[in-house]
Design an enzyme around this catalytic site. Structure first.
Site, PDB file in Angstrom:
ATOM      1  NE  ARG A 179      59.545  64.684  35.532  1.00  0.00           N
ATOM      2  CZ  ARG A 179      58.827  65.725  35.947  1.00  0.00           C
ATOM      3  NH1 ARG A 179      57.841  65.549  36.813  1.00  0.00           N
ATOM      4  NH2 ARG A 179      59.093  66.932  35.501  1.00  0.00           N
TER       5      ARG A 179
ATOM      6  CB  THR B 178      55.911  68.853  44.116  1.00  0.00           C
ATOM      7  OG1 THR B 178      55.943  69.247  42.747  1.00  0.00           O
ATOM      8  CG2 THR B 178      56.671  67.573  44.291  1.00  0.00           C
TER       9      THR B 178
ATOM     10  CB  THR C 181      54.854  66.453  41.463  1.00  0.00           C
ATOM     11  OG1 THR C 181      54.159  67.669  41.228  1.00  0.00           O
ATOM     12  CG2 THR C 181      55.589  66.028  40.201  1.00  0.00           C
TER      13      THR C 181
ATOM     14  CB  SER D  32      61.953  66.251  37.574  1.00  0.00           C
ATOM     15  OG  SER D  32      61.507  66.460  38.896  1.00  0.00           O
ATOM     16  CB  SER D  33      63.019  71.186  40.014  1.00  0.00           C
ATOM     17  OG  SER D  33      63.162  71.982  38.869  1.00  0.00           O
TER      18      SER D  33
ATOM     19  N   GLY E 140      57.815  72.541  45.254  1.00  0.00           N
ATOM     20  CA  GLY E 140      58.078  73.935  44.954  1.00  0.00           C
ATOM     21  C   GLY E 140      58.610  74.225  43.572  1.00  0.00           C
ATOM     22  N   GLY E 141      58.437  73.290  42.597  1.00  0.00           N
ATOM     23  CA  GLY E 141      58.911  73.580  41.246  1.00  0.00           C
ATOM     24  C   GLY E 141      60.406  73.835  41.222  1.00  0.00           C
TER      25      GLY E 141
END
Length: 581
Positions: free
Chosen positions: A97, A390, A408, A461-462, A482-483
């Site tokens: 990340r 993403t 992403t 983050s998702s 997709g966030g």
């Protein structure tokens, strides 16, 4: 043998009954790579053909996507890997990340009156320190087989020689290069005119516009010489080149010249991390996901644990009762995300509690036959409202090694800013921090403390790369872009396979839903949800809305009867492809 086949067989324990009525997925005897773009999938397949494993294939696919899928594929962003390593029989995860630059501070995107400025979304100041190259390098160094150069060179060749673009990519580029922005009155700040498209940045125009400045069309060839040169350097000199070599200097100089905060010291200090996976179970299957700073593993585990207390299958796949319970599990999972999960170097995340069956039973006991108002879950005030792109790839080799990789740039084309002379887009991940401290409102703006900006901190983050195992063997490899919808997209893929026993094609094609605590709205994907169900959900107190599509879950499912790898590209993105042997 490569090819699409129609399967009509039952799997162990009632797992996945294939329906020949559905368009078949592609079935492979040895190995498979599934991604959003065919050249990238083929790069992964070729790595395995050359003796590489699933890690090698993921690295090759990811670098190729940085060339062929510029909206999300990247070397200027970051992400996560969840992998199964056959030799050691272990699940490993890699956190790459992005991080906040060292000069960051909690209110850096607010004006003197506490109002949000636009430069958290575009330009160099929106970017966190990229992690992709370091993360792919760490995975390769620990678990790869093929030489690094052999995995990166195909991407460099795609950039240097060009590739034929699809209608989808042509439309996407044209939207960025030709659509006009509508600026609000007085909508300027100290960085200029609120840029929000590739066309707002000369370097991005130079990288992605056609030489004659006409519109792109399917069949045209996209050539990226600066990106090719950068990839060549990375191929020859290794991941350190991006963080300490010529590319690092180009990036740091660009950032300084354009108001960004990323420095050579930030780049040199960046490290990817090996993390402990999130492990939960569902109906006798082992579910493995990514731990913090990714929220998806915890949220998915918690939602599945809650839903395991109900008999969803008996209620019916598309019944209002099932959707109500799924929505309430989502609501609680996303409240946990907002209040408990952040960078573990800065916040103590009570992982074991959050994914425990006992805690899930407590949460399940609070679900009634009516929708729970989201404000009731919070112990703090929710204020009224003020007047994501993403990509995921999945790989699996003939030895059973498997990789779920999600990475992403954040929004489509990230910050919209191409680094001059290096040819790659910067992310705009700083916007994934909670940008207005203390302000959580009904629109979904979150201001809780754990995810506030701090120097060198990773933003929440998702992303939810996920592996499903049974009796120690990989059965499912999945994930999605997709966030905030990502954990819920993966939830539906897993439920469709394990709870409702749909075929791989049906499980990925099946309509999805989303609820994220705030906004307190249940979105139903597509038009396939029966009108009666919509009315029943409204009667239960849910605010129901519709969206066209949700997610892009490129998935691999293993048939335990014969070991074949079933590649299931998500048809929501028409360019997606599986490649294998």
């Amino acid at each position: 043998m490569r090819g699409a086949v129609t399967l009509s067989c039952g799997l162990l324990g009632g797992f996945l009954a294939f329906s020949p009525a559905f368009s078949p997925a592609q079935s492979f005897e040895k190995h498979v790579a599934v991604s959003q773009e065919v050249n990238a999938s083929m790069a992964g397949r070729d790595a395995m053909r050359q003796g590489g494993n699933a890690i090698d294939a993921a690295v090759a696919t990811a670098f190729a996507l940085a060339v062929t899928h510029p909206a999300a594929g990247n070397i200027g962003g970051g992400g996560f890997i969840v992998a199964y390593i056959t030799e050691s029989r272990e699940i490993v995860t890699v956190d790459f990340r992005e991080k906040a630059p060292a000069a960051s501070e909690p209110r850096m995107y607010l004006d003197a009156k506490g109002r949000l400025l636009p430069h958290h979304r575009a330009g160099a100041r929106a970017a966190g320190v990229p992690g992709t190259v370091r993360g792919l390098g760490l995975a390769h160094a620990k678990y790869g087989r093929l030489p690094w150069k052999q995995l990166v060179t195909p991407a460099a060749e795609l950039a240097r020689d060009g590739f034929t673009i699809t209608e989808t990519l042509a439309h996407s580029l044209n939207d960025q290069l030709f659509s006009k922005r509508k600026l609000e009155a007085g909508g300027r700040d100290d960085l200029g005119s609120n840029p929000d498209r590739l066309s707002d940045f000369p370097e991005s125009m130079a990288a992605y516009a056609k030489p004659d400045h006409t519109r792109w069309k399917a069949g045209d060839r996209l050539i990226q010489p600066d990106l090719a040169a950068t990839l060549d350097r990375i191929a020859v000199e290794g991941p350190d080149e991006f963080y300490k070599g010529k590319t690092a200097k180009i990036l740091a100089d660009y950032s300084k010249q354009h108001g960004g905060l990323i420095t050579l010291d930030d780049l040199a200090a960046y490290q990817a991390e090996l993390r402990a996976p999130i492990h939960s179970t569902y109906r006798g299957y082992d579910i493995y996901g990514m731990g913090p700073v990714a929220s998806g593993g915890i949220v998915l585990a918690q939602m599945l644990n809650i839903l395991e207390t109900f008999d969803l299958k008996s209620d019916g796949h598309q019944s209002a009762r099932t959707l109500h319970r799924v929505t309430e599990a989502m609501r609680r999972g996303f409240y946990t995300r907002a209040t408990e999960v952040a960078d573990p170097a800065y916040v103590t995340v009570p992982v074991e509690k959050l994914i425990s069956k006992e805690y899930a039973r407590e949460l399940a006991s609070t679900i009634s036959d009516r929708a729970t108002p989201s404000e009731q879950l919070a112990s703090f005030r929710i204020v009224p409202a003020e007047g994501n792109d993403t990509t995921h790839l999945s790989t699996m080799d003939g030895s059973g090694n498997a990789v779920a990789l999600t990475y992403t740039l954040e929004e489509g084309y990230g910050s919209k800013a191409v680094v001059a002379g290096a040819g790659f887009l910067l992310n705009n991940e700083m916007g994934d921090f909670n940008l207005i401290p203390g302000r959580t409102d009904v629109t979904g703006r979150i201001g809780t403390t754990p995810n506030l900006i701090a120097p060198n901190k990773r933003m929440l983050s998702s992303q939810t790369p996920t592996l499903v195992l049974k009796e120690g063997k990989v059965r499912v490899v999945t994930g999605s872009p997709g966030g905030r919808t990502i954990p819920n997209t993966v939830l539906w893929v897993v439920l469709n396979l394990l709870e409702f026993e749909l075929s791989p094609r049906e499980a990925v094609d099946g309509a999805r839903t989303h609820h994220a605590w705030f906004p307190d709205v249940l979105t139903l994907e597509g038009s396939s949800w029966p009108e009666q169900v919509r009315q029943e959900l409204s009667a239960l107190g849910h605010r129901v809305r519709s969206v066209a599509i949700q997610g892009d879950a490129h998935t691999i499912v293993v048939d335990p009867a014969n070991g074949r790898r079933i590649g299931v590209p998500d048809h929501r993105r028409v360019t997606s492809a599986a490649a294998g042997d």
